[in-house]
Design a protein around this motif. Structure first.
Motif, PDB file in Angstrom:
ATOM      1  N   CYS A 193       0.853  -1.193   0.000  1.00 39.74           N
ATOM      2  CA  CYS A 193       0.000   0.000   0.000  1.00 39.74           C
ATOM      3  C   CYS A 193       0.886   1.239   0.000  1.00 39.74           C
ATOM      4  CB  CYS A 193      -0.930  -0.021   1.204  1.00 39.74           C
ATOM      5  SG  CYS A 193      -0.054  -0.055   2.763  1.00 39.74           S
ATOM      6  N   CYS A 194       0.266   2.378  -0.235  1.00 40.41           N
ATOM      7  CA  CYS A 194       1.000   3.650  -0.352  1.00 40.41           C
ATOM      8  C   CYS A 194       1.836   3.928   0.891  1.00 40.41           C
ATOM      9  CB  CYS A 194       0.013   4.781  -0.590  1.00 40.41           C
ATOM     10  SG  CYS A 194       0.777   6.405  -0.531  1.00 40.41           S
ATOM     11  N   ARG A 195       3.068   4.390   0.653  1.00 41.97           N
ATOM     12  CA  ARG A 195       3.985   4.682   1.746  1.00 41.97           C
ATOM     13  C   ARG A 195       3.489   5.830   2.623  1.00 41.97           C
ATOM     14  NH1 ARG A 195       8.990   2.373   0.592  1.00 41.97           N
ATOM     15  NH2 ARG A 195       9.049   1.429  -1.473  1.00 41.97           N
ATOM     16  N   ALA A 196       2.611   6.684   2.060  1.00 44.35           N
ATOM     17  CA  ALA A 196       2.139   7.840   2.826  1.00 44.35           C
ATOM     18  C   ALA A 196       0.744   7.625   3.398  1.00 44.35           C
ATOM     19  CB  ALA A 196       2.156   9.090   1.953  1.00 44.35           C
ATOM     20  N   CYS A 197      -0.198   7.155   2.545  1.00 45.05           N
ATOM     21  CA  CYS A 197      -1.595   7.171   2.993  1.00 45.05           C
ATOM     22  C   CYS A 197      -2.207   5.774   3.127  1.00 45.05           C
ATOM     23  CB  CYS A 197      -2.442   8.014   2.043  1.00 45.05           C
ATOM     24  SG  CYS A 197      -2.824   7.181   0.499  1.00 45.05           S
ATOM     25  N   ALA A 198      -1.407   4.730   2.825  1.00 45.93           N
ATOM     26  CA  ALA A 198      -1.832   3.336   2.970  1.00 45.93           C
ATOM     27  C   ALA A 198      -2.909   2.899   1.977  1.00 45.93           C
ATOM     28  CB  ALA A 198      -2.287   3.032   4.400  1.00 45.93           C
ATOM     29  N   SER A 199      -3.199   3.726   0.978  1.00 43.24           N
ATOM     30  CA  SER A 199      -4.150   3.325  -0.066  1.00 43.24           C
ATOM     31  C   SER A 199      -3.543   2.191  -0.903  1.00 43.24           C
ATOM     32  CB  SER A 199      -4.437   4.524  -0.973  1.00 43.24           C
ATOM     33  OG  SER A 199      -5.013   4.085  -2.181  1.00 43.24           O
ATOM     34  N   THR A 200      -4.402   1.340  -1.447  1.00 41.74           N
ATOM     35  CA  THR A 200      -3.890   0.291  -2.336  1.00 41.74           C
ATOM     36  C   THR A 200      -4.101   0.667  -3.803  1.00 41.74           C
ATOM     37  OG1 THR A 200      -5.998  -0.835  -2.075  1.00 41.74           O
ATOM     38  CG2 THR A 200      -4.169  -1.614  -0.698  1.00 41.74           C
ATOM     39  N   ALA A 201      -4.576   1.887  -4.053  1.00 43.47           N
ATOM     40  CA  ALA A 201      -4.810   2.346  -5.442  1.00 43.47           C
ATOM     41  C   ALA A 201      -3.498   2.832  -6.056  1.00 43.47           C
ATOM     42  CB  ALA A 201      -5.859   3.455  -5.440  1.00 43.47           C
ATOM     43  N   LEU A 202      -2.613   1.868  -6.380  1.00 40.43           N
ATOM     44  CA  LEU A 202      -1.283   2.203  -6.894  1.00 40.43           C
ATOM     45  C   LEU A 202      -1.138   1.734  -8.343  1.00 40.43           C
ATOM     46  CD1 LEU A 202       0.736   1.001  -3.747  1.00 40.43           C
ATOM     47  CD2 LEU A 202       0.274   3.374  -4.392  1.00 40.43           C
ATOM     48  N   ASP A 203      -0.720   2.640  -9.230  1.00 38.13           N
ATOM     49  CA  ASP A 203      -0.507   2.290 -10.645  1.00 38.13           C
ATOM     50  C   ASP A 203       0.972   2.365 -10.978  1.00 38.13           C
ATOM     51  OD1 ASP A 203      -3.200   2.116 -11.306  1.00 38.13           O
ATOM     52  OD2 ASP A 203      -3.321   4.305 -11.519  1.00 38.13           O
ATOM     53  N   THR A 204       1.445   1.418 -11.809  1.00 39.16           N
ATOM     54  CA  THR A 204       2.837   1.506 -12.274  1.00 39.16           C
ATOM     55  C   THR A 204       2.928   2.591 -13.337  1.00 39.16           C
ATOM     56  OG1 THR A 204       3.137  -0.841 -11.897  1.00 39.16           O
ATOM     57  CG2 THR A 204       4.734   0.218 -13.346  1.00 39.16           C
ATOM     58  N   VAL A 205       3.852   3.542 -13.148  1.00 35.84           N
ATOM     59  CA  VAL A 205       3.984   4.633 -14.126  1.00 35.84           C
ATOM     60  C   VAL A 205       5.347   4.655 -14.825  1.00 35.84           C
ATOM     61  CG1 VAL A 205       2.225   6.199 -13.214  1.00 35.84           C
ATOM     62  CG2 VAL A 205       4.515   6.211 -12.202  1.00 35.84           C
ATOM     63  N   PHE A 206       6.342   3.926 -14.295  1.00 36.51           N
ATOM     64  CA  PHE A 206       7.666   3.913 -14.930  1.00 36.51           C
ATOM     65  C   PHE A 206       8.416   2.702 -14.398  1.00 36.51           C
ATOM     66  CE2 PHE A 206      12.131   5.587 -15.300  1.00 36.51           C
ATOM     67  CZ  PHE A 206      12.143   5.700 -16.688  1.00 36.51           C
TER      68      PHE A 206
END
Ligand code: JHZ
Ligand code: ZN
Length: 413
Positions: free
Chosen positions: A11-24
């Motif tokens: 999950c996000c290092r800051a807000c713990a959301s799992t809405a993470l997309d690969t961008v690079f």
């Protein structure tokens, strides 16, 4: 690759959301500061992939290499080897104390104080200082010049321990450390605890906007876990009771933000302006990375063609600056010993070692006097003016500099 060496985030290092997309995605890369003692030493390689959080707008690495591996006792980065960094520190201290005066019974703390390059300027004004740094070599160097330094990774626990000893900071400096922190929430929480109620934290981080606008893909490496926009930072601090009240754009490290953070909200017009600008330009969504991979591919083609053509014409080529970013540029573009003869760097801790992956030998800058190449690829492109000034004789004798970023450029006398 052992399990403890690298961990993939869930999950996000800051807000713990799992809405993470690969961008690079740079594939698998050696560690940028993992210089090798021999040309045959095998390299550990770890994935280097950037994700974007749809909820808080933080760009971040998908994997965390254990900090004990990244910042081991032989960590070779000493701030004092760049005059620009030392000068920036001196000016930063003077401006900070003008903005927020600290008396002789106050306390100024620097997190990631390295070899004491910054706190020496505060100490020289008679103000008590405390450095905190996890790398043994730089800590020893700082203590040697009389800078009281705690050998630790800063965290909420370390801050609490200091508070328990009755220490709280009037002024905290944290330059180029936030992006390196695996436990981001613990770090920011620690800032909150350590800062006095009326204290000021001054934090420098490379700016995502400059990374994207200038194609600074080589600043993406395992040590840099996060790539910050003002939007993501403002939300991060707020989550921990801190407020981003002012911000300055500065040129250091390819373009950075200097953030002024306090325990009460009082945002300046500049903070509001940058937040609006980022929203208008889409820097707060994954679309910010659209076209970035192509931009990097174009740079790769351009630089490789230039170096390969020069080599085919019989030119000799070397590189300047065994910078962390140089490891990434050389390895991802596959520019190795077939093109370059050596790399020079004035940091004696890097001399005699080899650039990870491509295994180019690192030599002292004086090598350029004895074996001047026709072309010098400036890997520490963020210091290009300082470097070209030092090497004016090389250019006078017909040598040419190749500056790879923000765009490939050849500079002669
Ligand atoms: P330089 C470092 O990255 C490491 P690097 C770190 N991971 C980080 O976050 C960033 O900084 C921000 C040499 N040099 O400063 C010194 C000369 O030889 O761009 C360095 O080895 N002669 C903590 O390593 C290298 O170049 C000179 O005249 O990319 C520059 O590295 C100058 C100016 C530098 O940081
Ligand atoms: Zn997030």
């Amino acid at each position: 690759m052992s399990l403890e060496a690298v961990v993939q985030i869930e999950c996000c290092r800051a807000c713990a959301s799992t809405a993470l997309d690969t961008v690079f995605d740079l594939g698998s890369m050696p560690l940028s500061d993992g210089f090798c003692a021999s040309a045959t030493e095998p390299d550990a390689r770890y994935p280097l992939q950037v994700l974007f959080c749809a909820d808080c707008g933080l760009a971040q690495l998908a994997h965390t290499v254990a900090p004990t591996i990244l910042f081991a006792d032989d960590y070779p980065y000493y701030s004092s080897y760049s005059d620009t960094v030392v000068e920036n520190a001196r000016a930063n201290v003077a401006a900070a104390l003008a903005r927020h005066p600290v008396s002789a019974d106050g306390l100024v703390v620097e997190i990631a104080s390295n070899d004491g390059y910054l706190l020496q300027h505060v100490r020289n004004k008679g103000i008590p200082v405390l450095g905190i740094d996890p790398a043994a070599g730089p800590v020893a160097a700082a203590r040697k010049i009389g800078i009281d330094t705690k050998h630790a990774f800063f965290s909420s626990a370390v801050a609490t321990e200091l508070c328990d000893q009755g220490l709280r900071a009037d002024l905290i400096f944290a330059n180029n450390v936030l992006a390196h922190v695996a436990e981001l929430s613990s770090f920011v929480e620690g800032l909150f605890y350590l800062l006095r109620d009326d204290g000021l934290a001054i934090i420098e981080v490379p700016y995502l906007r400059r990374l994207l606008d200038h194609g600074e893909f080589d600043t993406i490496y395992h040590e840099h876990l996060c790539y910050f926009s003002v939007t993501a930072l403002e939300r991060l601090f707020r989550r921990h009771g801190l407020f981003l009240n002012d911000v300055e754009l500065i040129d250091i490290h390819g373009g950075s933000l200097r953030l002024f953070v306090e325990r009460r909200a009082n945002p300046s017009l500049e903070v509001r302006r940058l937040l609006d600008e980022e929203r208008a330009d889409g820097l707060d969504t994954a679309a910010a990375f659209q076209g970035f991979a192509h931009q990097v591919q174009d740079l790769r083609a351009h630089l490789n063609t230039l170096l390969r053509d020069a080599k085919a014409r019989g030119a000799s080529i070397a590189a300047y600056g065994a910078a962390a970013k140089g490891t990434i540029l050389l390895n991802s573009f596959e520019i190795g010993p077939d093109l370059l003869d050596f790399v020079v760097d004035r940091n004696p801790h890097k001399q005699g070692l080899y650039v990870p992956g491509v295994k180019l030998p690192i030599k002292a800058p004086e090598t350029l006097d004895r074996q001047p190449p026709d072309l010098l690829l400036v890997l520490a492109w963020n210091h290009k003016d300082e470097i070209m000034r030092q090497l004016s004789a090389f250019a006078q004798d017909g040598g040419k500099f190749v500056i790879p970023i923000p765009e490939v450029q050849i500079v002669g006398a």
